[in-house]
Design a protein around this motif. Sequence first.
Motif, PDB file in Angstrom:
ATOM      1  N   LYS A   1       0.844  -1.192   0.000  1.00  0.00           N
ATOM      2  CA  LYS A   1       0.000   0.000   0.000  1.00  0.00           C
ATOM      3  C   LYS A   1       0.881   1.245   0.000  1.00  0.00           C
ATOM      4  O   LYS A   1       2.069   1.199   0.338  1.00  0.00           O
ATOM      5  N   ARG A   2       0.260   2.352  -0.362  1.00  0.00           N
ATOM      6  CA  ARG A   2       1.004   3.597  -0.488  1.00  0.00           C
ATOM      7  C   ARG A   2       1.448   4.095   0.875  1.00  0.00           C
ATOM      8  O   ARG A   2       0.690   4.058   1.853  1.00  0.00           O
ATOM      9  N   LEU A   3       2.697   4.583   0.921  1.00  0.00           N
ATOM     10  CA  LEU A   3       3.199   5.195   2.141  1.00  0.00           C
ATOM     11  C   LEU A   3       2.427   6.481   2.418  1.00  0.00           C
ATOM     12  O   LEU A   3       1.986   7.175   1.491  1.00  0.00           O
ATOM     13  N   PRO A   4       2.251   6.832   3.684  1.00  0.00           N
ATOM     14  CA  PRO A   4       1.535   8.085   3.988  1.00  0.00           C
ATOM     15  C   PRO A   4       2.376   9.311   3.661  1.00  0.00           C
ATOM     16  O   PRO A   4       3.605   9.263   3.636  1.00  0.00           O
ATOM     17  N   GLY A   5       1.692  10.392   3.414  1.00  0.00           N
ATOM     18  CA  GLY A   5       2.368  11.669   3.238  1.00  0.00           C
ATOM     19  C   GLY A   5       3.053  11.845   1.889  1.00  0.00           C
ATOM     20  O   GLY A   5       2.806  11.124   0.917  1.00  0.00           O
ATOM     21  N   SER A   6       3.959  12.831   1.867  1.00  0.00           N
ATOM     22  CA  SER A   6       4.628  13.220   0.620  1.00  0.00           C
ATOM     23  C   SER A   6       5.516  12.115   0.064  1.00  0.00           C
ATOM     24  O   SER A   6       5.652  11.972  -1.151  1.00  0.00           O
ATOM     25  N   LYS A   7       6.121  11.321   0.933  1.00  0.00           N
ATOM     26  CA  LYS A   7       6.975  10.237   0.462  1.00  0.00           C
ATOM     27  C   LYS A   7       6.160   9.234  -0.360  1.00  0.00           C
ATOM     28  O   LYS A   7       6.632   8.723  -1.386  1.00  0.00           O
ATOM     29  N   GLY A   8       4.928   8.960   0.080  1.00  0.00           N
ATOM     30  CA  GLY A   8       4.067   8.059  -0.673  1.00  0.00           C
ATOM     31  C   GLY A   8       3.725   8.618  -2.044  1.00  0.00           C
ATOM     32  O   GLY A   8       3.736   7.898  -3.049  1.00  0.00           O
ATOM     33  N   TRP A   9       3.403   9.923  -2.101  1.00  0.00           N
ATOM     34  CA  TRP A   9       3.090  10.546  -3.402  1.00  0.00           C
ATOM     35  C   TRP A   9       4.324  10.564  -4.317  1.00  0.00           C
ATOM     36  O   TRP A   9       4.207  10.348  -5.525  1.00  0.00           O
ATOM     37  N   HIS A  10       5.479  10.799  -3.751  1.00  0.00           N
ATOM     38  CA  HIS A  10       6.716  10.800  -4.542  1.00  0.00           C
ATOM     39  C   HIS A  10       6.929   9.431  -5.184  1.00  0.00           C
ATOM     40  O   HIS A  10       7.280   9.346  -6.373  1.00  0.00           O
ATOM     41  N   ARG A  11       6.699   8.380  -4.421  1.00  0.00           N
ATOM     42  CA  ARG A  11       6.902   7.033  -4.954  1.00  0.00           C
ATOM     43  C   ARG A  11       5.829   6.666  -5.984  1.00  0.00           C
ATOM     44  O   ARG A  11       6.145   6.165  -7.067  1.00  0.00           O
ATOM     45  N   VAL A  12       4.561   6.933  -5.655  1.00  0.00           N
ATOM     46  CA  VAL A  12       3.479   6.575  -6.575  1.00  0.00           C
ATOM     47  C   VAL A  12       3.635   7.292  -7.914  1.00  0.00           C
ATOM     48  O   VAL A  12       3.502   6.688  -8.989  1.00  0.00           O
ATOM     49  N   MET A  13       3.935   8.581  -7.893  1.00  0.00           N
ATOM     50  CA  MET A  13       4.091   9.338  -9.143  1.00  0.00           C
ATOM     51  C   MET A  13       5.340   8.922  -9.901  1.00  0.00           C
ATOM     52  O   MET A  13       5.451   9.157 -11.106  1.00  0.00           O
TER      53      MET A  13
ATOM     54  N   VAL B   1       2.560  17.852 -22.766  1.00  0.00           N
ATOM     55  CA  VAL B   1       3.950  17.960 -22.312  1.00  0.00           C
ATOM     56  C   VAL B   1       4.037  18.910 -21.115  1.00  0.00           C
ATOM     57  O   VAL B   1       4.743  18.632 -20.136  1.00  0.00           O
ATOM     58  N   GLY B   2       3.325  20.036 -21.182  1.00  0.00           N
ATOM     59  CA  GLY B   2       3.334  20.988 -20.074  1.00  0.00           C
ATOM     60  C   GLY B   2       2.792  20.378 -18.789  1.00  0.00           C
ATOM     61  O   GLY B   2       3.316  20.635 -17.692  1.00  0.00           O
ATOM     62  N   THR B   3       1.746  19.562 -18.913  1.00  0.00           N
ATOM     63  CA  THR B   3       1.194  18.896 -17.735  1.00  0.00           C
ATOM     64  C   THR B   3       2.220  17.965 -17.092  1.00  0.00           C
ATOM     65  O   THR B   3       2.389  17.956 -15.855  1.00  0.00           O
ATOM     66  N   PHE B   4       2.898  17.189 -17.915  1.00  0.00           N
ATOM     67  CA  PHE B   4       3.928  16.292 -17.381  1.00  0.00           C
ATOM     68  C   PHE B   4       5.068  17.079 -16.733  1.00  0.00           C
ATOM     69  O   PHE B   4       5.615  16.665 -15.708  1.00  0.00           O
ATOM     70  N   MET B   5       5.431  18.225 -17.327  1.00  0.00           N
ATOM     71  CA  MET B   5       6.503  19.023 -16.732  1.00  0.00           C
ATOM     72  C   MET B   5       6.093  19.557 -15.363  1.00  0.00           C
ATOM     73  O   MET B   5       6.891  19.552 -14.413  1.00  0.00           O
ATOM     74  N   LEU B   6       4.849  20.005 -15.232  1.00  0.00           N
ATOM     75  CA  LEU B   6       4.369  20.491 -13.934  1.00  0.00           C
ATOM     76  C   LEU B   6       4.363  19.370 -12.902  1.00  0.00           C
ATOM     77  O   LEU B   6       4.733  19.570 -11.737  1.00  0.00           O
ATOM     78  N   LEU B   7       3.947  18.174 -13.313  1.00  0.00           N
ATOM     79  CA  LEU B   7       3.948  17.027 -12.401  1.00  0.00           C
ATOM     80  C   LEU B   7       5.365  16.664 -11.982  1.00  0.00           C
ATOM     81  O   LEU B   7       5.617  16.352 -10.812  1.00  0.00           O
ATOM     82  N   LEU B   8       6.300  16.711 -12.938  1.00  0.00           N
ATOM     83  CA  LEU B   8       7.691  16.411 -12.606  1.00  0.00           C
ATOM     84  C   LEU B   8       8.249  17.399 -11.595  1.00  0.00           C
ATOM     85  O   LEU B   8       8.920  17.019 -10.624  1.00  0.00           O
ATOM     86  N   MET B   9       7.977  18.682 -11.840  1.00  0.00           N
ATOM     87  CA  MET B   9       8.503  19.691 -10.915  1.00  0.00           C
ATOM     88  C   MET B   9       7.835  19.605  -9.537  1.00  0.00           C
ATOM     89  O   MET B   9       8.489  19.810  -8.509  1.00  0.00           O
ATOM     90  N   GLY B  10       6.555  19.272  -9.509  1.00  0.00           N
ATOM     91  CA  GLY B  10       5.857  19.208  -8.237  1.00  0.00           C
ATOM     92  C   GLY B  10       6.163  17.953  -7.445  1.00  0.00           C
ATOM     93  O   GLY B  10       6.619  18.019  -6.288  1.00  0.00           O
ATOM     94  N   PHE B  11       5.927  16.789  -8.061  1.00  0.00           N
ATOM     95  CA  PHE B  11       6.039  15.526  -7.328  1.00  0.00           C
ATOM     96  C   PHE B  11       7.457  14.969  -7.282  1.00  0.00           C
ATOM     97  O   PHE B  11       7.798  14.239  -6.348  1.00  0.00           O
ATOM     98  N   MET B  12       8.275  15.287  -8.286  1.00  0.00           N
ATOM     99  CA  MET B  12       9.642  14.765  -8.281  1.00  0.00           C
ATOM    100  C   MET B  12      10.611  15.792  -7.685  1.00  0.00           C
ATOM    101  O   MET B  12      11.275  15.528  -6.692  1.00  0.00           O
ATOM    102  N   ALA B  13      10.700  16.986  -8.287  1.00  0.00           N
ATOM    103  CA  ALA B  13      11.667  17.981  -7.807  1.00  0.00           C
ATOM    104  C   ALA B  13      11.235  18.578  -6.469  1.00  0.00           C
ATOM    105  O   ALA B  13      12.018  18.626  -5.516  1.00  0.00           O
ATOM    106  N   GLY B  14       9.984  19.039  -6.383  1.00  0.00           N
ATOM    107  CA  GLY B  14       9.527  19.705  -5.167  1.00  0.00           C
ATOM    108  C   GLY B  14       9.565  18.795  -3.961  1.00  0.00           C
ATOM    109  O   GLY B  14      10.220  19.098  -2.949  1.00  0.00           O
ATOM    110  N   ILE B  15       8.868  17.664  -4.044  1.00  0.00           N
ATOM    111  CA  ILE B  15       8.839  16.732  -2.915  1.00  0.00           C
ATOM    112  C   ILE B  15      10.219  16.134  -2.677  1.00  0.00           C
ATOM    113  O   ILE B  15      10.645  15.950  -1.521  1.00  0.00           O
ATOM    114  N   GLY B  16      10.945  15.843  -3.774  1.00  0.00           N
ATOM    115  CA  GLY B  16      12.277  15.259  -3.634  1.00  0.00           C
ATOM    116  C   GLY B  16      13.230  16.167  -2.880  1.00  0.00           C
ATOM    117  O   GLY B  16      13.970  15.719  -1.994  1.00  0.00           O
ATOM    118  N   LEU B  17      13.217  17.467  -3.198  1.00  0.00           N
ATOM    119  CA  LEU B  17      14.089  18.401  -2.485  1.00  0.00           C
ATOM    120  C   LEU B  17      13.655  18.555  -1.027  1.00  0.00           C
ATOM    121  O   LEU B  17      14.502  18.682  -0.125  1.00  0.00           O
TER     122      LEU B  17
END
Length: 516
Positions: free
Chosen positions: A238-250, A485-501
């Motif tokens: 199951k998905r981890l709680p919080g931002s870490k879970g969203w980072h992994r799922v995305m 493409v713009g939608t994917f870029m926003l998702l990358l910056m939000g869920f990968m870069a933002g949460i990752g940092l």
Amino acid sequence: MANRPKLARWSMSKHQWLALIGGISLFIWGLSGMAHIAMVLFGPQQLEFMPPKRPVDMAGAAPVEQVLARAGISKARAVKVVVGKDRNLLQVTETPQAPRRYFRLDTGAELANEDARQAEFIARHFLKEQRPVAEIVQQRAFDADYPWVNRLLPVWRIRFAGDDRLTAYVHTETSSLAAVNNLTKTRLQTVFRFLHSWEWVPEELNWLRVIVITAMVGSLAALAVTGILLLVAIRRGKRLPGSKGWHRVMGYVLALPLLMFSVSGIIHLVQAALEAPTSQLRLSPSINVANARYPVERDWAEIARGLDVNALSLVEGPDGRALYRLGLAQPGAGAPKGEHDHSAHQGHTMPMGDTAIRNARFEGVSPTGPALYIDAATGKPWADGDKALARALGRRFSGAPDSAIRNMEIVTRFGPDYDFRNKRLPVWRIDYGAPVNATLFVDTTTGVLADRTENWQKPERYIFSFIHKWNFLFPIGKVGLNAVVGTFMLLLMGFMAGIGLWLDRRRRRNQKPLAR
């Protein structure tokens, strides 16, 4: 899988080590990529799609040979009839960089400084702009606001009055709007050049620019790979709680797009560094216009009977003979089909509305139908036709015999091999084997080499077109493609870069200080 824990530990350590530089890099190239998408979706747009058209009628015109002789023109790079503001005009290109000269068809009188007026007419035609012109200047070199990717030179830079600084770049030989800018687009271009391609780096330090960008974008590719390995090595019910879970799922959705963007970007960067891209546009050698002795205007009624002629030009055929090329109008207005659509002259609906025009501008529409040829010295029909002239142009620009040709076909829309920046349609595509090993695109209307692609360059073009720019989504149109493409870029910056940092910062803060 016995090695799964070991793989997970290795991947996690590398993924965490790359998090800071990768997150920063993703924001840099993600935001600048979004600037490019914003330019396409919201930048200034032409309101008229097709160039100005008017039937050609040479009946009663002054003899072309005499008009040119009186003007002191014995040789010219291009001679053609063009649509002017009030009437059709004879346009003459003597040298590639000089302003074109214009003559009235009825009297043969030369119109002084007409090239600038013609450029303004074309700009107003495409933009439907009524404001006065604040500045009009001929531009003979590429610059930051009009870079080499636009291909066409010289152009007239026309800035209209107003705070938005709406600026049109017009190429009068092709009657095309080469580019259009305003203040917003110029600012977005500056962001793109500064953050995406790093054009602020001095030329002598280009090698350093390539190394640094490769390292930073390479960190994104490494993050994508280690992220995929983590998804494989660590299975969760199951998905981890919080931002870490969203980072992994995305990560399941975004790891592959991130890998596509980064690897294709590095390939594009390295190839451009190995051989700087330049415009391949070449005009034919000068035509001896004195050979155009046949009075086409005298017999025009008979020549054009039953034909809808919308273009007339003087071209040099095989053996150096001068030929009149009669371009015939399409039976109906054309909209793009396939890149090599041989039914393109059957007539289709024109693009209507802002979105349709934005899509069609990148896909292309052939404004002319087939062509007929008349020997300009004798008036006899030249039956060899368009393909034979294209083959002769291929020999001229490649230096290779016809035996080196592997394939020939007419191109009626833009695509990854011949894109919208070339502006010319239709053109002939000629694929050469050894010793040329390249593809040439020639325009028979004025005998021009529109573009040339070496065989070794083609893989990178396809990679950049389909993997970096996602042109595999072409069925949904250019606007839809950029939206996806713009939608994917926003998702990358939000869920990968933002949460990752954020996760990286929290991890570093929670680490115990090293013992002294």
